[in-house]
Each structure stands twice: as C-alpha cells, then as structure tokens.
Design an enzyme around this catalytic site. Structure first.
Site: not given
Ligand SMILES: Nc1ncnc2c1ncn2[C@@H]1O[C@H](COP(=O)(O)OP(=O)(O)OP(=O)(O)O)[C@@H](O)[C@H]1O
Ligand SMILES: O=P(O)(O)OC[C@H]1O[C@](O)(CO)[C@@H](O)[C@@H]1O
Ligand SMILES: [Mg+2]
Length: 552
Positions: A252, A279-280, A437, A325, A379, A434-435, A224
């Site tokens: 992402t 996964i959500d 996921r 989430r 959660e 986490y199990m 992240r």
């Molecule tokens: N608005 C944005 N602009 C550029 N990069 C972003 C932005 N929002 C998130 N990112 C980048 O995207 C990546 C993943 O974002 P995030 O941790 O929110 O997970 P996600 O892709 O939403 O997946 P999940 O929520 O399902 O775990 C991170 O490296 C974050 O820095």
């Molecule tokens: O602990 P981590 O890796 O930040 O991920 C937790 C979050 O990631 C997710 O699996 C996907 O956004 C959420 O359901 C959960 O809140």
């Molecule tokens: Mg997300």
C-alpha cells in the site's frame, strides 16, 4: 480545487493538460531506491550544511521526473532524511495560522507547536566519537498550515489484509481533522485502491465513526490489486480531493508513493500521507506497527488452548499456526509471552525435520521428558521444505506469493514420523490466523492508533506529502515513502531477542554456520545504514521495540 499546473507535462491530454493523453504509457513507477541513493551519496559529498535544494520548475506547478531525496547534513555525521512538501513544486502557496491556537482544548498546552527544526534520531545507542546518523522530521502541529479548514477535502482508504486498529485509525483521522482543524469534508473510499474508480464513496463525520473503534476489520472495506495510478489520480483530481490518507502495509505504501509522484507530476496541491498497517510487523524503520500488540495478546488464547489440549492427552502435541508471511514477529513475541511453547518456527530461521538436531528428534525428547509439547509456527516458515513435495499455488491479486499451509503439512509429517516409529501421539492443530486479524484493537493499540492518526493529520495540514507517519524510538516522525518500502523488517536471528526465545523454549537452533554468518553480515549492514555513514545504503534498521535491530 487544486490550481492548474503551470507547465505542460509530456504526453499530456489536450483536453486536460494535467492528465496524460489516452494511450500514454501506464503507471509511472516509483523511483528505485537506488536512484535515491545515488542522490544520497552525491549530496553527502557536499560540505556540511543545507545539502538539499527543492527540485521545482521555474514557475512551480507540474513536474516530470522523480522527486528529489531531501537530505540535510549537519555536524558530526548528522543527516536529516526529510520528506517532500507541496511548496517544493508549488512555491508561492499562502499559509494560515494553525486553528489549534484558538482551540480551547489545545491552546493551554505549553509549547504545543513543534519546533520546525526538531528531528528524531534513528540511532539512540551512540558512541562518543561515532556519527550521529540518520534523522527524520519530528511529527506534530506546526504554527502555520498550508490548508484552510474550508478548503480541505480529505479522503481515507484502507488496503491490503486486515489488522486490528484499522477502524481506530479511520475514526481518529476523521475526529482529528474535525476537532483540531475544523475540517468538514472527509470521504471514505470503499474497497481499497480500486474503490477510487470502481466504487462509491461514503461521507465520514465524527458522528458516523463514533464507535467504529470497537469493531474489527475496516468499515471502508479493503482489497488487494487494482492499483491503477492514472485512474486513482484522475479520481482525486475530479473530486477535488486535496488530502489523501492511505492506511496499509508495504504494498500500500508503495502504491501511495506512486500516487504521490503522479500528483506531483500534475502539479496538484494534494498531500499524500501513509499510515503503516501490517499485522506481520514487517515495516522497517518504525518501532512496531499498530495492531501488533493486539495480535500477540490474542495469540495467547490459541496457545493456551493448544497447551490445555496437549497436557490432557497422552503424548499430546498442540500445534498453533500464526500469521507472518516473511516475518515471524507474531510467533516470536507470542512464544516469549506465553512460556508454554516448546518450539517456535519462523520464516527467518530455516529448520529441518529428520536426523540429529532436527525437529522430530526434539519432539521425541520433549515428549519423553515432559509428556506433552506446544509448537508455534509462523505461516511463512518452512516454505522451501514444503515446496520440495508440493507445488506453488501462485500469487494473490497484489502479486504476493500465496503460502502453502505449513500447519497442515507439519501435522501430517509429525503424525507420519511417529506412526513409522510406533509411538502414539495426539496432535491437535489450531489455526487462529484470521480470528487474530479480525478483532478490534486492544487499549494500548487504540491509544497508539489515535496518536498516529493525529500526527499524520498535522503533517498533511502543514503541507508535507509523500510521507508515512511512524514512531521511531517512541517519537512520531515523518518518514519518506522510499524508506518504508525499500526492505522488509525481519526477525534478526543473531539478535539477543531471538536468543532469549531459544533459551526459553530450549529448542534446537537448526542453524548451520553459513546461515549464522549471513545473518551477522546483514546485522552489520543494518548498523551501517542507521549510522548514515555508509555510501551504499542497501538495508535498514531500527532501534527499539520488536523492530529492534539492536539487542536490548
Ligand atoms: N509496487 C506497487 N505499486 C503500486 N501499487 C502497489 C504496489 N504494490 C502493491 N500495490 C497495491 O497496494 C495494495 C495493497 O498491497 P498488498 O496486497 O501487498 O498489501 P499490503 O499493503 O502490503 O498489506 P499486507 O501485506 O499487510 O496485507 C494493493 O491494492 C496493491 O495493488
Ligand atoms: O488471505 P489474505 O487476506 O490475502 O491475507 C493473508 C496475509 O495477510 C497478512 O495478514 C498480512 O500480510 C499475512 O500475514 C497473510 O499471509
Ligand atoms: Mg505486505
């Protein structure tokens, strides 16, 4: 390697005109959906026919400003929300016959190539006189491609939290590129976005990814935060990468949107394509996200265990926390699938503990009637309630709010209540989040991942860019990034699916009229958006699968 840009961007670096000067303003932000919508409304006011003209500089090459929204309107309220193409800003690119036509496995398929005019409608339930609504470009192989196999240098990156099926998607992008198009240069970017500039890369071949789909997680690693647009695009340019496959959730896809904008601004012949992972199941427009089925299936094991524990004790309560989430889809579907659950709590449906219609009274009644009960909690449920007594714990590296543990909190509150009321209970709290996921995808998700991966490869080879691959009403299509990121998909509590859950668990709805009215209004806005007829597109909607905004 991409051709040099034809025009020099503002703030450019004298050593390399396609790059910003040192100290130039940091990341370009994704154009706000409102900007897009402004275009959208303007374009729709034009007479029917081809409403969009590609925004390009006279000589092609580097461009400033946000990409135009590509809209095509047609008869009876038909609207195509098209995706960008590398030729929008590099007009004179050569094309090549698709190597699939000589591939013995595929050449026998009748009508293998999709008709370039094929589009997929977002709304499949229609009325005789209603508008046809929004459409997306159908995914699939095109007769002509914009990359020669030898020219392709692809990379794959996985970002955000884990999800079953990540490795299958990686495997099938690699095998799809290799088997269908003869591509040999494929890089794995390690550790998410920051891996572009802070980590080594690995070479991916069909052999090296052969059995990764049997493993959970992602062989590339994920993270992240760390999205530094300039450094990422510098890395893409330096390595001569021209196809970027980004697997991840809403954050992402937002990040991929910014990368696409910068690539386009520099005038690079690079396709940036997303594969939605969450996964959500919180990504809008698409039927459902890969890994969701696997998660719901695996959740059954935890719910079964909770049920066994509950029935084996006096006044037994099994409490299971599942991921979700902001969207309670896993809890919702796992509850419907199980039939052992007496109460399901999700973020979309606020609940309360004390008094008539509250959770404690319901638990008391259930224990008196049945001697045991199972509660499933997402959660993200009850976060406002918990925040009344606990402090927020901040944000993760991507800026997502960290959640307070609703499972522990609820266990404590339930125990306290029954102690106060001198009633013996046996509560067992199970947290399998986490199990669930971290496991590999099940058979049906494996097939889903394979098809998504192949569809995204066809799109990039055909020169499309700035898009996410998605299944809409069972058909794969290319969806502009902004449509995937402008809102999150949530469980609709005024939908027939949620009513089915309430009737199967017999739990209280916890809802006051105000909440119901707000939910209904949101559903109406969603319906207007899919119609493509609303001039104020604020929300989004879907038609089939757990993303349904339309009761089945
Ligand atoms: N608005 C944005 N602009 C550029 N990069 C972003 C932005 N929002 C998130 N990112 C980048 O995207 C990546 C993943 O974002 P995030 O941790 O929110 O997970 P996600 O892709 O939403 O997946 P999940 O929520 O399902 O775990 C991170 O490296 C974050 O820095
Ligand atoms: O602990 P981590 O890796 O930040 O991920 C937790 C979050 O990631 C997710 O699996 C996907 O956004 C959420 O359901 C959960 O809140
Ligand atoms: Mg997300």
């Amino acid at each position: 390697m991409a051709p040099p840009p034809a025009s020099r961007a503002a703030d450019s670096n004298p050593a390399d005109p396609s790059r910003p000067a040192a100290g130039a303003p940091e990341p370009i932000t994704v154009p706000s959906p409102r900007d897009h919508h402004h275009h959208l409304v303007d374009r729709r006011d034009t007479p029917r026919g081809r409403a969009w003209e590609p925004e390009r500089s006279r000589r092609g090459g580097a461009m400033d400003g946000a990409a135009a929204v590509k809209l095509v309107s047609g008869e009876a309220g038909y609207v195509l929300e098209d995706v960008p193409h590398v030729s929008d800003y590099l007009p004179d690119l050569p094309t090549y016959p698709n190597p699939l036509q000589d591939n013995p496995a595929y050449s026998v398929v009748k009508q293998y190539f999709v008709n370039p005019d094929d589009t997929v409608c977002q709304k499949i339930v229609v009325h005789k006189d209603g508008p046809r609504g929004n459409h997306f470009r159908r995914a699939g192989p095109r007769q002509r491609v914009y990359f020669e196999p030898d020219e392709v240098h692809a990379c794959i990156v996985t970002c955000g939290g884990l999800c079953p099926g990540l490795n299958t998607v990686i495997r099938e992008i690699v095998c799809g590129l290799s088997d269908m198009y003869g591509v040999t240069k494929i890089l794995g970017i390690q550790g998410g976005y920051r891996g572009f500039y802070a980590r080594n890369t690995i070479t991916l071949t069909p052999k090296s990814v052969n059995d990764i789909h049997k493993r959970g997680g992602t062989i590339l690693g994920s993270s992240r935060g760390g999205h530094d647009t300039m450094k990422i695009v510098d890395s893409i340019q330096d390595r001569g990468i021209n196809q970027v496959y980004v697997i991840g959730g809403d954050g992402t896809q937002r990040g991929a949107g910014v990368i696409f904008e910068e690539v386009r601004r520099r005038g690079l012949k690079v396709s940036v394509a997303g594969i939605p992972k969450t996964i959500d199941n919180d990504i809008p427009v698409i039927d459902k996200s890969f890994g969701f089925d696997t998660a719901v299936e695996e959740a059954q094991r935890a719910i079964n265990a909770a049920h066994v524990e509950a029935v084996s004790a006096e006044n037994g309560i099994g409490l299971v926390k599942l991921m979700g989430r902001h969207s309670g889809f896993i809890a919702h579907y796992a509850t419907l699938a199980s039939r052992d659950v007496d109460c399901c709590l999700i973020p979309e449906s606020p609940f309360y503990l004390e008094g008539e219609g509250g959770l404690f009274r319901y638990i008391e009644k259930r224990l008196k009637d049945n001697g045991h009960m199972v509660i499933v909690v997402a959660e993200g449920a009850g976060q406002k309630l918990i925040a009344e007594t606990m402090q927020s714990i901040g944000k993760d590296a991507s800026g997502n709010e960290l959640l307070l543990d609703v499972g522990l909190w609820l266990s404590q509150k339930i125990n306290e209540y029954f102690k106060r009321n001198k009633m013996t209970i046996n509560l067992k709290y199970i947290d399998p989040t986490y199990m669930i996921r971290a496991i590999p995808s099940n058979a049906s998700d494996n097939v889903y991942c394979t098809l998504l991966a192949h569809s995204v490869v066809h799109g990039a080879m055909a020169g499309y860019t700035g898009f996410t691959i998605g299944q809409v009403n069972g058909r794969h299509c290319y969806i502009p990034f902004y449509r995937i990121t402008e809102k999150q998909n949530r469980v609709s509590i005024t939908d027939r699916m949620w009513a089915r859950l309430l009737s199967s668990t017999n739990q209280p709805s916890f809802l006051c009229n105000k909440v119901i009215e707000e939910a209904k209004k949101e559903q109406e806005r969603t319906a207007q958006l899919i119609d493509g007829s609303s001039s104020h597109r604020k929300l989004d909607g879907k038609v089939a699968g757990p993303n349904s905004g339309d009761a089945k």
